[in-house]
Scaffold this motif. Structure first.
Motif, PDB file in Angstrom:
ATOM      1  N   ILE A   1     -27.400 -10.022  -9.901  1.00  0.00           N
ATOM      2  CA  ILE A   1     -27.246  -9.458  -8.554  1.00  0.00           C
ATOM      3  C   ILE A   1     -27.742 -10.463  -7.517  1.00  0.00           C
ATOM      4  O   ILE A   1     -27.068 -10.732  -6.526  1.00  0.00           O
ATOM      5  N   GLU A   2     -28.920 -11.032  -7.753  1.00  0.00           N
ATOM      6  CA  GLU A   2     -29.491 -11.993  -6.805  1.00  0.00           C
ATOM      7  C   GLU A   2     -28.595 -13.220  -6.661  1.00  0.00           C
ATOM      8  O   GLU A   2     -28.315 -13.671  -5.542  1.00  0.00           O
ATOM      9  N   ASN A   3     -28.115 -13.753  -7.771  1.00  0.00           N
ATOM     10  CA  ASN A   3     -27.236 -14.925  -7.721  1.00  0.00           C
ATOM     11  C   ASN A   3     -25.959 -14.621  -6.938  1.00  0.00           C
ATOM     12  O   ASN A   3     -25.524 -15.427  -6.113  1.00  0.00           O
ATOM     13  N   ASN A   4     -25.358 -13.466  -7.186  1.00  0.00           N
ATOM     14  CA  ASN A   4     -24.128 -13.085  -6.489  1.00  0.00           C
ATOM     15  C   ASN A   4     -24.367 -12.905  -4.996  1.00  0.00           C
ATOM     16  O   ASN A   4     -23.547 -13.323  -4.175  1.00  0.00           O
ATOM     17  N   LEU A   5     -25.478 -12.269  -4.623  1.00  0.00           N
ATOM     18  CA  LEU A   5     -25.795 -12.077  -3.209  1.00  0.00           C
ATOM     19  C   LEU A   5     -26.037 -13.411  -2.505  1.00  0.00           C
ATOM     20  O   LEU A   5     -25.569 -13.630  -1.388  1.00  0.00           O
ATOM     21  N   GLN A   6     -26.765 -14.308  -3.165  1.00  0.00           N
ATOM     22  CA  GLN A   6     -27.046 -15.611  -2.555  1.00  0.00           C
ATOM     23  C   GLN A   6     -25.764 -16.415  -2.377  1.00  0.00           C
ATOM     24  O   GLN A   6     -25.563 -17.061  -1.351  1.00  0.00           O
ATOM     25  N   GLU A   7     -24.876 -16.345  -3.360  1.00  0.00           N
ATOM     26  CA  GLU A   7     -23.589 -17.039  -3.253  1.00  0.00           C
ATOM     27  C   GLU A   7     -22.763 -16.453  -2.098  1.00  0.00           C
ATOM     28  O   GLU A   7     -22.174 -17.187  -1.304  1.00  0.00           O
ATOM     29  N   LYS A   8     -22.761 -15.143  -1.996  1.00  0.00           N
ATOM     30  CA  LYS A   8     -22.022 -14.462  -0.926  1.00  0.00           C
ATOM     31  C   LYS A   8     -22.572 -14.854   0.442  1.00  0.00           C
ATOM     32  O   LYS A   8     -21.826 -15.139   1.369  1.00  0.00           O
ATOM     33  N   PHE A   9     -23.886 -14.901   0.566  1.00  0.00           N
ATOM     34  CA  PHE A   9     -24.513 -15.247   1.843  1.00  0.00           C
ATOM     35  C   PHE A   9     -24.258 -16.709   2.206  1.00  0.00           C
ATOM     36  O   PHE A   9     -24.135 -17.039   3.379  1.00  0.00           O
ATOM     37  N   GLN A  10     -24.189 -17.592   1.212  1.00  0.00           N
ATOM     38  CA  GLN A  10     -23.900 -19.004   1.484  1.00  0.00           C
ATOM     39  C   GLN A  10     -22.477 -19.169   2.012  1.00  0.00           C
ATOM     40  O   GLN A  10     -22.222 -19.963   2.900  1.00  0.00           O
ATOM     41  N   LYS A  11     -21.547 -18.407   1.461  1.00  0.00           N
ATOM     42  CA  LYS A  11     -20.142 -18.516   1.852  1.00  0.00           C
ATOM     43  C   LYS A  11     -19.876 -17.878   3.210  1.00  0.00           C
ATOM     44  O   LYS A  11     -19.172 -18.433   4.037  1.00  0.00           O
ATOM     45  N   SER A  12     -20.418 -16.693   3.432  1.00  0.00           N
ATOM     46  CA  SER A  12     -20.049 -15.941   4.632  1.00  0.00           C
ATOM     47  C   SER A  12     -21.148 -15.900   5.689  1.00  0.00           C
ATOM     48  O   SER A  12     -20.953 -15.306   6.741  1.00  0.00           O
ATOM     49  N   GLY A  13     -22.267 -16.489   5.404  1.00  0.00           N
ATOM     50  CA  GLY A  13     -23.386 -16.416   6.342  1.00  0.00           C
ATOM     51  C   GLY A  13     -24.149 -15.120   6.137  1.00  0.00           C
ATOM     52  O   GLY A  13     -23.701 -14.210   5.457  1.00  0.00           O
ATOM     53  N   LYS A  14     -25.305 -15.071   6.721  1.00  0.00           N
ATOM     54  CA  LYS A  14     -26.168 -13.895   6.556  1.00  0.00           C
ATOM     55  C   LYS A  14     -25.551 -12.698   7.267  1.00  0.00           C
ATOM     56  O   LYS A  14     -25.157 -12.782   8.417  1.00  0.00           O
ATOM     57  N   GLU A  15     -25.456 -11.609   6.565  1.00  0.00           N
ATOM     58  CA  GLU A  15     -24.911 -10.394   7.144  1.00  0.00           C
ATOM     59  C   GLU A  15     -25.762  -9.208   6.720  1.00  0.00           C
ATOM     60  O   GLU A  15     -26.451  -9.258   5.713  1.00  0.00           O
ATOM     61  N   LYS A  16     -25.689  -8.169   7.495  1.00  0.00           N
ATOM     62  CA  LYS A  16     -26.474  -6.955   7.225  1.00  0.00           C
ATOM     63  C   LYS A  16     -25.866  -6.216   6.019  1.00  0.00           C
ATOM     64  O   LYS A  16     -24.658  -6.064   5.932  1.00  0.00           O
ATOM     65  N   VAL A  17     -26.714  -5.787   5.117  1.00  0.00           N
ATOM     66  CA  VAL A  17     -26.284  -5.006   3.954  1.00  0.00           C
ATOM     67  C   VAL A  17     -26.937  -3.634   4.055  1.00  0.00           C
ATOM     68  O   VAL A  17     -28.161  -3.532   4.100  1.00  0.00           O
ATOM     69  N   LYS A  18     -26.125  -2.597   4.114  1.00  0.00           N
ATOM     70  CA  LYS A  18     -26.635  -1.229   4.192  1.00  0.00           C
ATOM     71  C   LYS A  18     -27.198  -0.814   2.830  1.00  0.00           C
ATOM     72  O   LYS A  18     -26.807  -1.364   1.795  1.00  0.00           O
TER      73      LYS A  18
END
Length: 121
Positions: free
Chosen positions: A19-36
């Protein structure tokens, strides 16, 4: 009888790392975004082990119940998140009538403050 901790703890730790790896990859690609909170709960549900044995109970504690079909016991997974850079959440009380019947409960927590998302068990 199977030792629950030795069976599920390594699987849950691996799930948390994924989960952490996937979230970090997502944030690197799309920039930091709010997660509900509900979005993080869905991310955890998608990553959980033994999906066919999981019950999601959005109005009870814990959020997910994993039933071991072979041995019949149940473990719970509660999902928490914070937007701050601290490993703290405001806790809420749980009425006994709103509690699922589980033998053990694990908490998966996401911290979305700071430079990158982090997830712990």
């Amino acid at each position: 009888m199977c030792d629950k901790e030795s069976k599920y703890l390594p699987l849950l730790k691996n799930t948390v790392q994924n989960i952490e790896n996937n979230l970090q990859e997502k944030f690197q690609k799309s920039g930091k975004e709010k997660v509900k909170g509900t979005e993080f709960e869905e991310i955890v549900q998608d990553a959980l082990i033994h999906k066919e044995q999981i019950t999601h109970s959005s109005q009870k504690f814990p959020d997910f119940v994993i039933t071991d079909i072979e041995y019949g016991y149940k473990i719970g997974v509660e999902v928490k998140k914070t937007d701050s850079n601290k490993w703290e959440v405001i806790g809420g009380s749980v009425f006994e009538s709103l509690k699922n019947d589980v033998e053990d409960t694990y908490i998966i927590m996401g911290k979305f403050g700071g430079d990158r998302p982090e997830v712990r068990l």
